[in-house]
Design an enzyme around this catalytic site. Structure first.
Site, PDB file in Angstrom:
ATOM      1  N   GLN A 105       8.487 -48.595  11.587  1.00 27.92           N
ATOM      2  CA  GLN A 105       8.095 -47.240  11.962  1.00 27.92           C
ATOM      3  C   GLN A 105       9.165 -46.290  11.421  1.00 27.92           C
ATOM      4  O   GLN A 105      10.315 -46.323  11.852  1.00 27.92           O
ATOM      5  CB  GLN A 105       7.981 -47.067  13.474  1.00 27.92           C
ATOM      6  N   HIS A 171       6.170 -41.986  12.137  1.00 25.23           N
ATOM      7  CA  HIS A 171       6.213 -41.473  13.507  1.00 25.23           C
ATOM      8  C   HIS A 171       5.939 -39.975  13.468  1.00 25.23           C
ATOM      9  O   HIS A 171       6.788 -39.189  13.062  1.00 25.23           O
ATOM     10  CB  HIS A 171       7.577 -41.747  14.133  1.00 25.23           C
ATOM     11  N   GLY A 172       4.742 -39.602  13.919  1.00 22.40           N
ATOM     12  CA  GLY A 172       4.366 -38.189  13.957  1.00 22.40           C
ATOM     13  C   GLY A 172       4.039 -37.719  15.362  1.00 22.40           C
ATOM     14  O   GLY A 172       3.301 -36.750  15.521  1.00 22.40           O
ATOM     15  N   HIS A 174       5.127 -37.511  19.915  1.00 21.92           N
ATOM     16  CA  HIS A 174       6.106 -37.454  21.003  1.00 21.92           C
ATOM     17  C   HIS A 174       7.167 -36.383  20.850  1.00 21.92           C
ATOM     18  O   HIS A 174       8.253 -36.482  21.410  1.00 21.92           O
ATOM     19  CB  HIS A 174       6.772 -38.831  21.186  1.00 21.92           C
ATOM     20  N   TYR A 176       8.819 -35.388  18.100  1.00 27.55           N
ATOM     21  CA  TYR A 176       9.817 -35.555  17.038  1.00 27.55           C
ATOM     22  C   TYR A 176       9.434 -34.703  15.820  1.00 27.55           C
ATOM     23  O   TYR A 176       8.547 -33.862  15.894  1.00 27.55           O
ATOM     24  CB  TYR A 176       9.980 -37.033  16.704  1.00 27.55           C
ATOM     25  N   ARG A 225       1.375 -42.447  13.576  1.00 32.66           N
ATOM     26  CA  ARG A 225       1.338 -42.338  15.034  1.00 32.66           C
ATOM     27  C   ARG A 225       1.329 -40.874  15.444  1.00 32.66           C
ATOM     28  O   ARG A 225       2.134 -40.079  14.966  1.00 32.66           O
ATOM     29  CB  ARG A 225       2.536 -43.050  15.677  1.00 32.66           C
TER      30      ARG A 225
END
Length: 372
Positions: A105, A171-172, A174, A176, A225
Site C-alpha cells: 500500500q 492509499h487515497g 482516511h 491522508y 483505497r
C-alpha cells in the site's frame, strides 16, 4: 457460520494478471516495526504467516513514497532506497514461497500527525497547509511539489513491479494526502488542483493513477483505497448522492484503477439508506454498481467493535459473519478485507474455511504492540 456457508468466501477471483484463490484480503494496518524505514525479517515472517494460512491477498501496511514528510512515524516502512527495497523483496519472496499474493500500500500522509507518536517529520506538505478544517500544519504544495509527488508515486509503482509484487494499492482514504485533495475543507486551492466540485479536486489523484498506470503497463492491477469518513471527522462525506459518487469514482477508474477498496467503519451499513433501505448496498456495493470496477469492502469484519477504538485500547469480541456471507452471495462486492481479526489471529482465514468459528480469537488491543 458453517464451513459450507463460508465457501462463498473461498471462490477464486481474477483481475488482469492477479489470480486469487479466495476472496479474503488482509487489510493494510500500520505496524511501525521497520527501524529507519527498512522492513526486516520479523516483518517478512509476519506477512508470510498470513499467506501460509489461506489469506488470498495481502495488502501491506502503508509504506511511503519518496517525498519529504511522507511518513509521520519513524517506524513506518519506506518504499524507496536500496535497503528498504531489499527488505520488501524478502517480504514478497516469502509470501510467494507460502503460496500467497501481495501488494504494497503506497502512501503519503500529507499533513496528518500520528496519534501514536509525537515524532515531528520534516517537510510536512498538503494541498493547503491544513491538517484538518481550520487547523494549519506544514505548508501548501506548489505545482512543482505536486509534479514531484506524482513522479514519486510512479517510481514506487515501477519498483513494485520490478520486485515481483502481484499488485499495488494507492492509499487515497482516511484523511491522508490524496484524501486531503478530495475533501473541500482541506483543499482550498484556487488552481487546477482545487475547485468547487469533487471532480475538480480529484485531478491530483487522477494524475497519480495515470502516472502509475504508465509505469506498470496495462495488465498490472492497480487498487485504490477510498473512504467517505476521515480520521479528522468521522461524519465527513465526500459524495452525498450516487450521482456525486459517480462523478468522483468514474474518472479514477478511467485513469487506470482496476479495484476500488471502499473503507467504511462498519461494512454492513448502507451507504444511501434513503434510496435502498437500511440493508441496502454499502459503499463497495455502490462503487461497483456505478463504475463497473471490482470492489473490496472492509470495516469491522468479524468483530464487535469499531477499529478506531482499537487505538484507544479497546478490545473486541469475535462475532458472526452471516451478514458478510449474505452480501457476498448476492455479489454486492467482490472481495472482503479483514484487519484486526487477522492481526490477532494469523489462522483466521483457515479457521473460517473449515468452519471452526468457535476457535476464532477476540481482538486484544495489545496485539498492536506485537508482530504475531
Amino acid at each position: 457460520m458453517s464451513s459450507a456457508a463460508a465457501q462463498v468466501l473461498f471462490r477464486p477471483f481474477q483481475v488482469k494478471s492477479l489470480a486469487l484463490k479466495n476472496r479474503i484480503v488482509m487489510a493494510p494496518m500500520t505496524r511501525a516495526f521497520s527501524p529507519e524505514g527498512v522492513p526486516g525479517p520479523d516483518v517478512a515472517a509476519y506477512y508470510r504467516r498470513r499467506a501460509e494460512h489461506e489469506v488470498g491477498l495481502i495488502l501491506s501496511e502503508g509504506t511511503v513514497v519518496d517525498r519529504p514528510g511522507a511518513r509521520n512515524d519513524p517506524g513506518i516502512p519506506v518504499f524507496h532506497g536500496q535497503a528498504a527495497l531489499a527488505g520488501w523483496r524478502a517480504v514478497i519472496d516469502g509470501v510467494h514461497q507460502a503460496g500467497g499474493r501481495m501488494g504494497p500500500q503506497l502512501w503519503h500522509v500529507g499533513a496528518v500527525q500520528s496519534f501514536q507518536t509525537a515524532w515531528e517529520q520534516d517537510g510536512v506538505e498538503s494541498p493547503s497547509g491544513l491538517e484538518a478544517p481550520g487547523k494549519p500544519r506544514g505548508r501548501a504544495m506548489t505545482e512543482e511539489d505536486i509534479a514531484d509527488t506524482i513522479a514519486a508515486y510512479a517510481r514506487a509503482a515501477a519498483d513494485t513491479q520490478a520486485l515481483g509484487f502481484d499488485t499495488l494499492e494507492i492509499h487515497g482514504a482516511h484523511g491522508y494526502l490524496l484524501d486531503q485533495f478530495f475533501w473541500a475543507p482541506t483543499n482550498t486551492r484556487d488552481d487546477r488542483y482545487g475547485g468547487a466540485t469533487l471532480a475538480e479536486r480529484s485531478r491530483f489523484a487522477v494524475e497519480v493513477v495515470q502516472a502509475m498506470r504508465a509505469a506498470v503497463g496495462p495488465d498490472f492491477p492497480i487498487i485504490l483505497r477510498l473512504s467517505q469518513w476521515k480520521q479528522q471527522d468521522y461524519s465527513a462525506r465526500l459524495a452525498d448522492t450516487p450521482e456525486a459518487m459517480a462523478a468522483w469514482l468514474v474518472p479514477l477508474v478511467e485513469a487506470g484503477v482496476d479495484v476500488l477498496h471502499c473503507s467504511q467503519r462498519r461494512f454492513w451499513e448502507a451507504e444511501f439508506p434513503e434510496i435502498d433501505g437500511a440493508e441496502g448496498l454499502n459503499f463497495a456495493g455502490w462503487a461497483k454498481k456505478l463504475t463497473g470496477a471490482a470492489t473490496i469492502s472492509v470495516g469491522s469484519v468479524g468483530l464487535s467493535g469499531d477499529f478506531m477504538g482499537a487505538f484507544g485500547g479497546e478490545g473486541s469480541s469475535a462475532v458472526g459473519l452471516d451478514r458478510l456471507v449474505a452480501r457476498m452471495e448476492r455479489e454486492e462486492f467482490d472481495l472482503i478485507a479483514v484487519g484486526r481479526a487477522l492481526l490477532s489471529d494469523a489462522r483466521w482465514a483457515e479457521k473460517i474455511h473449515r468452519g471452526a468459528t468457535d476457535e476464532l480469537r477476540d481482538f486484544d488491543a495489545a496485539a498492536l504492540g506485537r508482530l504475531d
